[in-house]
Design a protein around this motif. Structure first.
Motif, PDB file in Angstrom:
ATOM      1  N   UNK A   4       0.889  -1.220  -0.126  1.00 66.71           N
ATOM      2  CA  UNK A   4       0.026  -0.514  -0.417  1.00 66.71           C
ATOM      3  C   UNK A   4       1.201   1.055   0.286  1.00 66.71           C
ATOM      4  N   UNK A   5       0.353   1.727  -0.901  1.00 61.76           N
ATOM      5  CA  UNK A   5       1.331   3.493  -0.666  1.00 61.76           C
ATOM      6  C   UNK A   5       0.217   4.675  -0.627  1.00 61.76           C
ATOM      7  N   UNK A   6       0.727   5.420   0.735  1.00 58.87           N
ATOM      8  CA  UNK A   6       0.232   5.885   1.124  1.00 58.87           C
ATOM      9  C   UNK A   6       0.310   7.384   0.882  1.00 58.87           C
ATOM     10  N   UNK A   7      -0.852   7.819   0.098  1.00 56.46           N
ATOM     11  CA  UNK A   7       0.288   9.615  -0.266  1.00 56.46           C
ATOM     12  C   UNK A   7      -0.081  10.528   0.581  1.00 56.46           C
ATOM     13  N   UNK A  82      -4.862   6.636  -1.678  1.00 58.42           N
ATOM     14  CA  UNK A  82      -3.537   5.035  -1.235  1.00 58.42           C
ATOM     15  C   UNK A  82      -3.612   4.570  -2.524  1.00 58.42           C
ATOM     16  N   UNK A  83      -3.132   4.064  -2.765  1.00 61.46           N
ATOM     17  CA  UNK A  83      -2.638   2.988  -4.006  1.00 61.46           C
ATOM     18  C   UNK A  83      -2.319   1.740  -3.464  1.00 61.46           C
ATOM     19  N   UNK A  96       7.612   2.893  -7.516  1.00 72.55           N
ATOM     20  CA  UNK A  96       6.509   3.905  -8.024  1.00 72.55           C
ATOM     21  C   UNK A  96       6.013   4.328  -7.018  1.00 72.55           C
ATOM     22  N   UNK A  97       6.464   4.586  -5.523  1.00 71.06           N
ATOM     23  CA  UNK A  97       5.664   5.302  -4.639  1.00 71.06           C
ATOM     24  C   UNK A  97       7.236   6.766  -5.152  1.00 71.06           C
ATOM     25  N   UNK A 105       5.296   9.574   0.509  1.00 74.11           N
ATOM     26  CA  UNK A 105       4.609   8.549   0.450  1.00 74.11           C
ATOM     27  C   UNK A 105       4.974   7.863   1.775  1.00 74.11           C
ATOM     28  N   UNK A 106       4.235   6.842   2.376  1.00 76.59           N
ATOM     29  CA  UNK A 106       4.481   6.287   2.809  1.00 76.59           C
ATOM     30  C   UNK A 106       4.624   4.320   2.668  1.00 76.59           C
ATOM     31  N   UNK A 107       4.701   3.720   2.404  1.00 77.28           N
ATOM     32  CA  UNK A 107       5.420   2.099   1.942  1.00 77.28           C
ATOM     33  C   UNK A 107       5.480   0.869   2.364  1.00 77.28           C
TER      34      UNK A 107
END
Length: 115
Positions: A4-7, A82-83, A96-97, A105-107
């Motif tokens: 999960x990418x938290x933007x 998020x993605x 990707x982040x 971006x937290x991954x």
């Protein structure tokens, strides 16, 4: 592997969403990134979030649930979306982040789905 990418976005980023003079540039950056994720086949799901001032937080204190207006934490940058992506490893998720049109971006790798 799902990550999960938290933007995170700044107050200025959230404001750009509504500003007619900045909205097109803001959306263009996201459109390019979203299309790249989809075209590569790594996107599982994703979405943007409304601005932090629209949030409500539910917290338990002494066994009682309390609802308060606003996000869980008050910080300069807030979660903007998020993605979930499906990539082979953390290094690919970080790549990707790094391409996202935001400054933070937290991954995190996702836990297996509950059955």
């Amino acid at each position: 592997m799902h990550f999960t990418l938290m933007l995170f976005e700044s107050t200025e980023d959230f404001a750009a969403r509504q500003n007619p003079e900045k909205q097109e540039e803001y959306r263009a950056g996201w459109s390019h990134y979203v299309h790249a994720l989809r075209d590569s086949g790594v996107a599982v799901t994703g979405f943007g979030l409304h601005a932090p001032e629209t949030a409500a937080t539910v917290k338990r204190s002494d066994g009682t649930m309390h609802v308060q207006d606003g996000p869980f934490t008050e910080t300069k940058e807030q979660l903007g979306g998020i993605f979930v992506i499906d990539v082979p490893d953390l290094d690919t998720a970080l790549e990707w982040a790094a391409r996202a049109p935001v400054n933070a971006v937290e991954v995190r790798q996702n836990l297996p789905a509950m059955k």
